[in-house]
Write a protein that holds these residues in place. Structure first.
Motif, PDB file in Angstrom:
ATOM      1  N   THR A 155      -7.307  32.048 -42.710  1.00  0.00           N
ATOM      2  CA  THR A 155      -7.536  30.612 -42.879  1.00  0.00           C
ATOM      3  C   THR A 155      -8.398  30.336 -44.103  1.00  0.00           C
ATOM      4  OG1 THR A 155      -7.375  30.289 -40.483  1.00  0.00           O
ATOM      5  CG2 THR A 155      -8.412  28.529 -41.763  1.00  0.00           C
ATOM      6  N   MET A 173      -0.605  27.349 -46.311  1.00  0.00           N
ATOM      7  CA  MET A 173      -1.243  27.221 -45.001  1.00  0.00           C
ATOM      8  C   MET A 173      -0.326  27.680 -43.876  1.00  0.00           C
ATOM      9  SD  MET A 173      -4.176  26.523 -45.966  1.00  0.00           S
ATOM     10  CE  MET A 173      -4.826  26.626 -44.291  1.00  0.00           C
ATOM     11  N   ALA A 176      -0.824  31.331 -43.895  1.00  0.00           N
ATOM     12  CA  ALA A 176      -2.109  31.655 -43.280  1.00  0.00           C
ATOM     13  C   ALA A 176      -2.006  31.617 -41.757  1.00  0.00           C
ATOM     14  CB  ALA A 176      -3.186  30.693 -43.763  1.00  0.00           C
ATOM     15  N   ALA A 177      -1.266  30.651 -41.231  1.00  0.00           N
ATOM     16  CA  ALA A 177      -1.083  30.547 -39.778  1.00  0.00           C
ATOM     17  C   ALA A 177      -0.286  31.737 -39.250  1.00  0.00           C
ATOM     18  CB  ALA A 177      -0.379  29.242 -39.437  1.00  0.00           C
ATOM     19  N   ARG A 198      -9.596  30.329 -36.752  1.00  0.00           N
ATOM     20  CA  ARG A 198      -9.143  29.289 -37.686  1.00  0.00           C
ATOM     21  C   ARG A 198     -10.238  28.232 -37.883  1.00  0.00           C
ATOM     22  NH1 ARG A 198      -3.028  27.582 -36.271  1.00  0.00           N
ATOM     23  NH2 ARG A 198      -3.241  26.626 -38.339  1.00  0.00           N
ATOM     24  N   THR A 202     -12.261  27.631 -41.507  1.00  0.00           N
ATOM     25  CA  THR A 202     -12.370  26.283 -42.074  1.00  0.00           C
ATOM     26  C   THR A 202     -13.823  25.927 -42.357  1.00  0.00           C
ATOM     27  OG1 THR A 202     -10.384  25.599 -40.861  1.00  0.00           O
ATOM     28  CG2 THR A 202     -11.811  23.846 -41.697  1.00  0.00           C
TER      29      THR A 202
END
Length: 239
Positions: A155, A173, A176-177, A198, A202
């Motif tokens: 993340t 993204m 990344a997930a 996650r 962030t």
């Protein structure tokens, strides 16, 4: 006496070489600056309904795991920015991006410097430590499962990379997930480990953006990357 000089010189040279090759971690930020106990709920108890449901998900994914999924989860076991190459294209290579590579190593080091402390606080056992039915396909780790370091790193890397190349934000993204989810597919994490990772990634990304050393490194790495990828000046919305 002279016959001992050459071996001693060789040993000194090898020792010096080893010290040069060894890379010391150099994070932008550590657990002293981010208190995850105040940001995250504690992990679900081992005998809770939530953990049982999450274990069922791990086993369901294990049953559905294809050779391609296995290979992908194994490749994503490496914590490095180059796992985003399938999104960034063929020019996205370490040898072409020395400034970028050094910068992102510090970004990845920041994940471990924050998360490892709290893994030791919560000490959540991993799925394969709870159930013999779980058959991991990635390298085993017996460190605490919560929060997931890989989900945090994925993340964090995704946010920083997307801020450099906002034209590919959605794809970055999504990657990344997937990177984070592959830890469940691999059999070494629960869903709540990933979700907390996650959140942590962030938070670290947001905190890094307040640091002058990070921002200075970010600009240099971004400009090198965009030059190599021939993307031109960064769009105004991300400056």
């Amino acid at each position: 006496m002279r016959k001992f000089i050459a071996p001693l010189l060789v040993m000194s040279f090898l020792a010096a070489g080893a010290s040069v090759q060894a890379r010391e971690e150099n994070p932008f930020i550590t657990s002293k600056e981010i208190d995850l106990i105040k940001l995250l709920p504690p992990p679900p108890a081992n005998d809770s309904l939530q953990t049982k449901a999450e274990l069922s998900e791990v086993l369901a994914l294990q049953a559905a795991r294809t050779p391609e999924m296995t290979a992908r989860s194994q490749a994503d076991a490496t914590e490095e920015i180059w796992r985003f190459a399938d999104v960034m294209g063929v020019k996205f290579k370490r040898e072409q991006l020395p400034v970028f590579a050094k910068f992102f190593q510090r970004v990845v080091d920041s994940e471990g410097a924050v998360v490892d402390t709290y893994k030791d606080v919560w000490k959540r056992p991993r799925p394969f430590m709870v159930s013999d039915a779980v058959k991991p396909v990635v390298k085993l780790s017996r460190s605490g499962a919560y929060p997931s370091g890989h989900a945090t790193a994925g993340t964090l890397m995704g946010i920083v990379l997307a801020n450099m190349v906002p034209e590919k934000r959605a794809e970055i993204m999504a990657r990344a997930a997937e990177y984070a989810n592959n830890r469940i597919i691999g059999g070494v994490h629960y869903r709540s480990d990933i979700d907390s990772g996650r959140i942590t990634g962030t938070v670290i990304a947001a905190r890094l953006q307040t640091r002058d050393d990070f921002n200075t490194g970010f600009i240099a790495a971004r400009d090198e990357l965009r030059g190599v990828l021939q993307l031109g000046a960064q769009p105004a919305e991300a400056k």
